[in-house]
Design a protein around this motif. Structure first.
Motif, PDB file in Angstrom:
ATOM      1  N   THR A 135      -5.449  -0.694   6.182  1.00 53.98           N
ATOM      2  CA  THR A 135      -4.148  -0.470   5.561  1.00 53.98           C
ATOM      3  C   THR A 135      -3.861  -1.628   4.621  1.00 53.98           C
ATOM      4  OG1 THR A 135      -3.280   0.810   7.410  1.00 53.98           O
ATOM      5  CG2 THR A 135      -1.667  -0.260   5.988  1.00 53.98           C
ATOM      6  N   ARG A 187       3.981  -5.385   4.870  1.00 56.58           N
ATOM      7  CA  ARG A 187       3.655  -5.202   6.287  1.00 56.58           C
ATOM      8  C   ARG A 187       2.797  -6.390   6.771  1.00 56.58           C
ATOM      9  NH1 ARG A 187       5.207  -1.670   9.036  1.00 56.58           N
ATOM     10  NH2 ARG A 187       5.733  -0.252   7.387  1.00 56.58           N
ATOM     11  N   ASP A 233       2.504   0.508  11.659  1.00 57.70           N
ATOM     12  CA  ASP A 233       1.847   1.118  10.506  1.00 57.70           C
ATOM     13  C   ASP A 233       1.820   2.639  10.719  1.00 57.70           C
ATOM     14  OD1 ASP A 233       0.089   2.054   8.570  1.00 57.70           O
ATOM     15  OD2 ASP A 233      -1.597   0.804   9.221  1.00 57.70           O
TER      16      ASP A 233
END
Length: 179
Positions: free
Chosen positions: A23, A28, A43
């Motif tokens: 990801t 994040r 996530d």
């Protein structure tokens, strides 16, 4: 009734695979750092991918959360390619914003492109998001004998890509990549 060529190719293909998930999200990453699972990093796209893959009998053997930064992303790709994963999937960084570097970072590594993936993904996305499909640069190719898919970061995008394209074609793709 005579079987079609795709049916013949898929019939003897392996049904279960190991996947590497990466990801790409600076925000994040700044909040969660080097998380070891999509759940730990909150996530949603990673979690959706993991759930879909496991529900289909596959294994997620590698997960990495990285910022939108070329060298860090390339390190994660290299680690995923060195892992036991059969297929690598990235999520995020495929848009048009200056920070979106996934395509510029990963596609130069492709030994072979799989242009039909991006075309089919955009076609299937048309019903859901309309002409906004032109903003995604979803792509796929082969690196070091493994298929690599670069997906947008939205949960709906990864669900569509996995459920309608990647999971149904995984055996066929892996079989040809390894020939």
């Amino acid at each position: 009734m005579k079987e079609s060529t795709p049916e013949i190719h898929k019939k003897d293909a392996k049904k279960s695979f190991s996947f590497a998930l990466i990801t790409i999200s600076t925000s994040r990453y700044e909040k969660y750092g080097d998380s070891i699972s999509p759940d730990e990093a909150e996530d949603l796209s990673g979690k959706a991918m993991k759930e879909l893959l496991e529900a289909a009998g596959n294994n997620v053997s590698f997960y990495r959360l990285v910022p939108d930064e070329k060298n860090t992303l390339l390190d994660a790709i290299s680690s995923a390619l060195s892992s036991s994963a059969d297929i690598v999937i990235t999520s995020g960084g495929t848009g048009l914003a200056p920070k979106d570097l996934t395509i510029e970072s990963v596609t130069p590594l492709f030994e072979k492109e799989i242009p039909g993936f991006g075309e089919l993904f955009r076609y299937k996305s048309l019903e859901d998001i309309g002409t906004s499909v032109i903003l995604t640069r979803a792509s796929a190719g082969v690196i070091k004998g493994k298929a690599v898919f670069c997906l947008p970061g939205s949960p709906n995008a990864v669900k569509l890509a996995l459920s309608k394209i990647i999971i149904p074609e995984a055996g066929h793709i892996v079989r040809h990549v390894r020939e």
